[in-house]
Design a protein around this motif. Structure first.
Motif, mmCIF file in Angstrom:
data_model
loop_
_atom_site.group_PDB
_atom_site.id
_atom_site.type_symbol
_atom_site.label_atom_id
_atom_site.label_comp_id
_atom_site.label_asym_id
_atom_site.label_seq_id
_atom_site.Cartn_x
_atom_site.Cartn_y
_atom_site.Cartn_z
ATOM 1 N N SER A 53 -6.000 24.715 39.725
ATOM 2 C CA SER A 53 -4.692 24.858 40.358
ATOM 3 C C SER A 53 -4.767 24.535 41.846
ATOM 4 C CB SER A 53 -4.177 26.288 40.147
ATOM 5 O OG SER A 53 -2.941 26.482 40.793
ATOM 6 N N ASN A 106 -5.158 20.885 42.361
ATOM 7 C CA ASN A 106 -3.856 20.274 42.106
ATOM 8 C C ASN A 106 -2.957 20.367 43.330
ATOM 9 O OD1 ASN A 106 -1.990 19.079 40.082
ATOM 10 N ND2 ASN A 106 -0.822 20.939 40.458
ATOM 11 N N ALA A 153 -5.576 21.698 32.825
ATOM 12 C CA ALA A 153 -5.397 20.528 33.689
ATOM 13 C C ALA A 153 -4.491 19.473 33.074
ATOM 14 C CB ALA A 153 -6.759 19.904 34.014
ATOM 15 N N ALA A 174 -1.527 18.043 35.008
ATOM 16 C CA ALA A 174 -1.750 18.192 36.450
ATOM 17 C C ALA A 174 -2.126 16.826 37.029
ATOM 18 C CB ALA A 174 -2.846 19.218 36.712
ATOM 19 N N ASN A 175 -2.369 16.800 38.345
ATOM 20 C CA ASN A 175 -2.665 15.518 38.960
ATOM 21 C C ASN A 175 -4.105 15.079 38.668
ATOM 22 O OD1 ASN A 175 -4.367 16.877 40.745
ATOM 23 N ND2 ASN A 175 -2.846 16.958 42.366
ATOM 24 N N ALA A 193 -7.057 17.366 39.764
ATOM 25 C CA ALA A 193 -7.174 18.575 38.946
ATOM 26 C C ALA A 193 -7.862 18.260 37.623
ATOM 27 C CB ALA A 193 -5.796 19.177 38.702
ATOM 28 N N ARG A 194 -7.512 17.134 37.007
ATOM 29 C CA ARG A 194 -8.169 16.746 35.756
ATOM 30 C C ARG A 194 -9.645 16.435 35.998
ATOM 31 N NH1 ARG A 194 -3.525 13.604 35.273
ATOM 32 N NH2 ARG A 194 -4.670 11.642 35.386
ATOM 33 N N GLU A 222 -0.762 27.982 46.071
ATOM 34 C CA GLU A 222 -0.301 26.627 45.776
ATOM 35 C C GLU A 222 1.152 26.451 46.198
ATOM 36 O OE1 GLU A 222 -0.242 23.449 42.062
ATOM 37 O OE2 GLU A 222 -1.141 25.424 41.807
#
Length: 604
Positions: free
Chosen positions: A89, A92, A270, A273-274, A277-278, A392
Motif C-alpha cells: 500500500s 502504491n 497488489a 494497484a500500480n 506495488a505489484r 496513503e
C-alpha cells in the motif's frame, strides 16, 4: 491392503458427527486464536499507529533500517501478511521506493517468527495462568478506558485470547498416543499414512512443503498456519514423537511451504494497484522462493544444527509437563523458522538492488509516461489496517495540493503570455483538472473505507478534515481551469487588458500564490502565525478584488469596453474564490490539529 484403502475404510467406520464435531472444535480454537490476533493488532495500531506509520515511511533510509522496521512492526502487529500488504500500500502511494520495500519485507519475514516462539513456549506453562489474567486486566479498560486506555485494554485482551486460542488448539487436536488407547485402529492407520509420507527422503520434504503452502492459503495467516503445524507436530500428527527428529524435519518442511504461501496475500492485494506495488509483491515472492530453494539444498545439515540448538535450550528450559521430546520439537521448529529467515536475510540483503531489477523486468511498466494518480484501498482481510492506511490518504491529499498549485502556475503562465501559442499548456491543465476530479473520488472512497474500520478519535477527526480539504482543492482546481478558459476566450475574442489591468491582476495573483504556499505548509502542520498570515492574505485578496471590480464598474460607466471589463471582473472573482478555498483548507488543517491536541490531553 494399501494404505489409501485402509484410510478410506477407517474414515467410513468413523461416525460422521464425530468427524464434524472434531473439525468444528479445531476450527473454533483457530477462530479464537485469529480473533485474538485481530483484536491485539488493531489495538496496537490505535496505541502506536502514528509512530508505526512514521516508522514505515521515514525509518527506511537504507536496507538495514528497513529490515529493522519490518521486524519490529510485524512483531507488534503479529502478522507478516498485514505488514507486507501495508508495504504494498505504501509503495502504491509513493511513500516507499521498491528497494526500501524489499528491506521492510525481509524484516517482516523475521518478525513473524515470534509466533513460533510463543507456540513453543505454550508447553512451558499452564496457558490459562497467563491468558485469563491478561483478559481480566484488559477487560475493564474496554468499559472505563478512554482513547488509548481503551486501546491498551484491547491489546491485552487480544494477547490473552491469542494464548487462550493456542491452548484450545492444543487441546482440540487429539494426541495420537492417547488415541491409541481409545481407538487403536484409527490411530494405527493415521500413523501408517504419516510414516508413508515421511519415509521418502526429499520427496517427503517436498510433499510437506506443498502441504504448508496449501495450509497457509486456506487460513490466510502464516501465524495461524505455524500454530497449527506445531500443534500437530507435538501431538504426533507429523510422525511418532518417539522419533522426534523425523517429526521436526516434517514440520520444518511445512514451515518452508508457509513462507511461500504467505506471499500470496500480498500478491492478491497488489492486483489493481500500480506497477511499483505489484513489483513489491513479486519481490516478496522472489525473496521467499529463493530462500526455500537454497534451504532445500542444505536442508538436512541445517535442521541438524537447529536440533542441536534445541537440545541446548531444552537443558536450560525443562518442560513443565516433563515431556522432553515435545518440548524439543517445539524449540527446534521455532529455531529453524527464525534461523532460516535470518540466514536468508544475511544471504540476500546485498542483492536487494538485483532483486529490484529482476522484478522490474518481470513486471514491466507498459505506460511509463502516463499519469498514475489513482488511489486504491488495499486491505489484508484478516487484520483491519484503517489506522495505518491513513498515510496513503495523506500522501494523496498532498499530491492533490501540488497539482492545484501547479495548475495555478500554469494559469499565470497563460495569462502573462498572450502572444504565444499555449494550446498544449491548456490541454495539460485540463488533464491536471481531470486528475484532481479522480483524486477527489478516490480519496473520498478511500477515507470512507478507512473510517469503516475502527479508528481512534484523533484519526476520525483527521479523516473528516481530509474529506473537507480534498473537496476544497477540487473546487479550487475547477476555478483555476475556469480562469484558463476565461483567458482563452479573451484571446479568441481579441480583448486586450491595459498595462494597469495586468499589474493589478499580477498583484492579486501574487497574493493568491502566497496563500496557496501556506496551504502546502499547513498540510504538514499549522502554526498560530501561519493561521494569522492566511487570514490576513485572504482579507487582502478580498480587498483587492473589490477595488478592481469597482474600477471596472467605473470604466464601464464611462464608456469603457463592457465585454473586456466583464472578463476582467470574472477573473478577479475566480481569483478571490481560490483564496477562499485555500483559507478553508488551512482552517480544516487547524481544526484537525486542535482535535489531536485535545485527544492527547484526554489520553494523559
Amino acid at each position: 491392503m494399501t494404505t489409501s484403502s485402509r484410510v478410506m475404510l477407517v474414515l467410513a467406520s468413523v461416525p460422521i458427527h464425530v468427524v464434524i464435531l472434531g473439525l468444528l472444535q479445531v476450527l473454533g480454537a483457530l477462530g479464537v486464536f485469529l480473533f485474538g490476533m485481530k483484536i491485539m493488532s488493531e489495538g496496537v495500531q490505535r496505541v502506536a499507529g502514528k509512530r508505526l506509520r512514521l516508522a514505515l515511511a521515514g525509518l527506511t533510509t537504507n536496507r538495514f533500517s528497513g529490515i529493522a522496521t519490518g521486524f519490529f512492526t510485524t512483531s507488534l502487529v503479529q502478522s507478516s501478511s498485514a505488514t507486507t500488504v501495508l508495504v504494498v500500500s505504501f509503495v502504491n502511494a509513493g511513500l516507499l521506493t521498491l528497494v526500501q520495500s524489499i528491506g521492510v519485507i525481509m524484516g517482516a519475514n523475521l518478525g513473524t517468527t515470534v509466533t513460533a516462539w510463543i507456540v513453543a513456549m505454550v508447553g512451558k506453562f499452564d496457558v490459562s495462568s497467563v491468558a485469563l489474567p491478561l483478559i481480566g486486566i484488559g477487560l475493564p479498560f474496554l468499559f472505563i478506558g478512554k482513547n488509548k486506555g481503551k486501546s491498551w485494554g484491547e491489546t491485552l485482551l487480544g494477547f490473552g485470547l491469542v494464548f487462550f486460542g493456542l491452548g484450545l488448539l492444543k487441546d482440540s487436536v487429539p494426541d495420537l498416543r492417547e488415541l491409541i488407547k481409545t481407538d487403536p485402529g484409527t490411530a494405527e492407520t493415521i500413523r501408517n499414512v504419516v510414516t508413508w509420507m515421511g519415509g521418502r527422503g526429499m520427496a517427503s520434504t517436498l510433499l510437506y512443503l506443498f502441504g504448508g503452502i496449501i495450509l497457509t492459503l486456506m487460513v490466510q495467516s502464516s501465524s495461524a498456519a505455524m500454530a497449527i503445524t506445531m500443534t500437530c507436530a507435538l501431538n504426533g500428527w507429523l510422525g511418532d514423537v518417539g522419533d522426534p527428529m523425523l517429526v521436526f524435519r516434517n514440520s520444518a518442511a511445512i514451515v518452508l511451504g508457509e513462507n511461500i504461501g504467505t506471499t500470496v496475500t500480498a500478491w492478491l492485494a497488489a492486483l489493481g494497484a500500480n506497477v511499483n506495488a505489484r513489483r513489491a509483491a513479486r519481490a516478496h515472492f522472489t525473496f521467499n522462493v529463493i530462500g526455500v530453494l537454497w534451504m532445500l539444498i542444505i536442508f538436512k545439515p541445517f535442521t541438524m544444527m537447529a536440533w542441536h540448538l534445541a537440545g541446548y535450550l531444552q537443558d536450560h528450559f525443562p518442560s513443565a509437563a516433563g515431556d522432553a521430546h515435545k518440548s524439543e520439537i517445539g524449540f527446534a521448529t521455532a529455531i529453524f523458522h527464525s534461523a532460516f529467515n535470518f540466514a536468508n536475510i544475511c544471504l540476500l540483503v546485498a542483492f536487494i538492488p538485483q532483486i529490484a531489477k529482476l522484478v522490474e523486468w518481470w513486471v514491466r511498466d507498459k505506460s511509463p509516461h502516463a499519469s498514475d494518480v489513482r488511489l486504491k484501498y488495499i486491505s489484508q482481510g484478516l487484520v483491519d489496517l484503517g489506522e495505518l492506511n491513513l498515510a496513503e490518504a495523506e500522501t494523496a491529499t498532498k499530491r492533490m495540493n501540488t497539482i492545484t498549485s501547479q495548475m495555478f502556475d500554469g494559469f499565470v503562465n497563460v495569462l502573462n503570455n498572450p502572444h504565444e501559442d499555449l494550446s498544449s499548456e491548456v490541454v495539460r491543465l485540463k488533464r491536471m483538472e481531470d486528475d484532481c476530479d479522480l483524486l477527489l473520488h478516490d480519496i473520498t472512497s478511500y477515507l470512507i473505507q478507512c473510517s469503516a474500520r475502527e479508528v481512534g478519535p484523533g484519526n476520525a477527526d483527521q479523516i473528516t478534515s481530509m474529506l473537507r480539504i480534498v473537496s476544497e482543492h477540487e473546487e479550487a482546481s475547477d476555478r483555476i481551469y475556469r480562469l484558463v478558459k476565461v483567458v482563452q476566450r479573451k484571446y479568441e475574442k481579441g480583448h486586450q487588458f491595459s498595462d494597469d489591468r495586468h499589474r493589478e491582476l499580477s498583484s492579486l495573483c501574487t497574493q493568491v500564490r502566497a496563500i496557496l504556499d501556506l496551504c502546502t505548509n499547513a498540510l504538514s502542520g499549522v502554526t498560530a502565525e501561519m493561521f494569522e498570515n492566511a487570514n490576513r492574505l485572504e482579507d487582502r485578496i478580498d480587498q483587492l478584488r473589490k477595488q478592481h471590480n469597482k474600477s471596472a464598474m467605473r470604466r464601464m460607466q464611462s464608456e469603457g469596453e463592457v465585454p473586456t471589463e466583464m472578463l476582467y471582473t470574472e477573473i478577479n472573482n475566480h481569483l478571490e474564490a481560490i483564496g477562499n478555498h485555500a483559507l478553508n483548507v488551512i482552517e480544516s488543517a487547524q481544526r484537525s490539529k486542535e482535535s489531536k491536541s485535545y485527544v492527547r490531553a484526554d489520553d494523559d
